[in-house]
Design an enzyme around this catalytic site. Structure first.
Site, PDB file in Angstrom:
ATOM      1  N   GLN A  75       2.050  -1.937  24.403  1.00 29.54           N
ATOM      2  CA  GLN A  75       1.074  -1.528  25.420  1.00 29.54           C
ATOM      3  C   GLN A  75       1.064  -0.005  25.610  1.00 29.54           C
ATOM      4  O   GLN A  75       1.001   0.507  26.723  1.00 29.54           O
ATOM      5  CB  GLN A  75       1.372  -2.232  26.745  1.00 29.54           C
ATOM      6  CG  GLN A  75       0.915  -3.675  26.770  1.00 29.54           C
ATOM      7  CD  GLN A  75      -0.596  -3.815  26.647  1.00 29.54           C
ATOM      8  OE1 GLN A  75      -1.352  -2.968  27.111  1.00 29.54           O
ATOM      9  NE2 GLN A  75      -1.044  -4.903  26.013  1.00 29.54           N
ATOM     10  N   SER A  76       1.067   0.707  24.514  1.00 31.01           N
ATOM     11  CA  SER A  76       1.133   2.166  24.553  1.00 31.01           C
ATOM     12  C   SER A  76      -0.171   2.800  25.033  1.00 31.01           C
ATOM     13  O   SER A  76      -1.238   2.605  24.436  1.00 31.01           O
ATOM     14  CB  SER A  76       1.466   2.696  23.155  1.00 31.01           C
ATOM     15  OG  SER A  76       1.305   4.093  23.099  1.00 31.01           O
TER      16      SER A  76
END
Length: 333
Positions: A75-76
């Site tokens: 979930q960068s």
């Protein structure tokens, strides 16, 4: 300090707002709390990485790159903004996603930032936690060359001396805003992880002689490791700009008491903080970075660590897209 000496492309909506939070200030009984809205940088729902990418992507263009290779957790926020920047600049984007969070839900692996990465057409490769990503990105870069492309590697968070210039610029921007409205900033707080934002701010605040102390609230590493990483990058950035010796080790302070069970794993205090700001101020904070840093700041204020007559600026690093990936863990009523 003339940052216009360095290559830069326009990606962000700047300057970002510096807003007073009257309801949070009242709820906590002071001090005066302000937010520097780097969630409003504009690119792909905004966030702090856009400032860094203005300098990093300009360097990629100067080197003739047509393909960006970068890395981040599943979930960068960084990957999402980098993929969007590549689209805007007519480049391809190769993404290496690290599975750092144990036992992820389907929401975590398919929605939020990952959904946007795919929408932007990034080519996603997935890797286990602990992978040597310097080696892995070099391998991907070689694949790009073998296919006739010209790769440019962007480190996680765009956190190198080039990317940190974005937050040198942010520090100067914020000091200008404070001067224009006659605001005395007694403290500044930011999330600290990949180190580029923290390091750039440290150097920028010192170079402007602002005398504003900066506290980084950690989201991943232990205090000693985090502070050393930030200090090393701040020193490298100062040397790159031509101001060696500007940053001292005592300038770098991190509080890593709010990480909880690990990177990207929710904590009760993060959930409380994110919910509080949504309901008091109509603001969205992410569960991984700004949410945990916000929780730390709120706890420190409640403990009386800051004089009620002073003013704090919290740097909002964006990332609200990740909220959708954590919908099943926010315990909302």
């Amino acid at each position: 300090m003339l940052l216009s000496r360095f290559p830069r492309v326009s990606l962000a909506h700047l300057p970002t707002p510096l807003e007073y939070l009257p309801n949070l200030t009242s709820n906590l009984g002071g001090p005066g709390i302000y937010v520097k809205r780097d969630d409003c940088t504009g690119l792909a729902t905004g966030g702090n990485k856009t400032r860094k990418l203005e300098f990093v992507m300009a360097d990629a263009i100067e080197q003739g790159a047509d393909t960006i290779v970068t890395v981040g957790a599943v979930q960068s926020n960084h990957v999402r903004q980098t993929a969007a920047a590549a689209c805007k600049l007519g480049m391809r984007c190769e993404v290496l996603l690290e599975h750092r969070v144990p036992d992820p839900s389907s929401l975590y692996t398919h929605s939020g930032n990952v959904l946007l990465d795919r929408l932007f057409g990034a080519n996603i490769r997935e890797y286990p936690d602990g992978t040597d990503f310097d080696e892995a990105m070099s391998t991907v870069a070689e694949d790009v060359r073998s296919a006739g492309g010209t790769p440019y590697i962007v480190p996680g968070g765009a956190s190198n001396k080039i990317g940190a210039l974005g937050y040198v610029n942010c520090a100067m921007e914020m000091v200008t805003q404070a001067n224009e409205r006659g605001l005395v900033i007694d403290h500044m707080v930011t999330a600290t992880g990949c180190a580029g934002t923290h390091a750039g701010l440290i150097f920028g605040l010192k170079a402007t002689n602002s005398q504003i102390p900066l506290l980084g609230i950690g989201v991943n590493a232990a205090k000693a490791d985090q502070e050393q990483k930030v200090f090393d990058l701040a020193v490298e950035t100062a040397e790159y700009v031509g101001a060696p010796g500007c940053v001292e080790r005592a300038d770098v302070v991190a509080n890593c008491d709010y990480i909880g069970d690990g990177y990207g794993i929710p904590t009760p205090s993060m959930v409380e903080a994110v919910t509080m700001l949504a309901r008091l101020e109509g603001l969205l904070f992410d569960p991984v970075y700004s949410g945990k840093a916000l929780a730390g700041m709120i706890d420190l204020v409640r403990q009386g660590s800051v004089d009620k007559s002073e003013n704090i600026v919290f740097l909002h690093t964006g990332g609200s897209a990740a909220l959708f990936a954590y919908a099943d863990q926010l315990e909302l009523e």
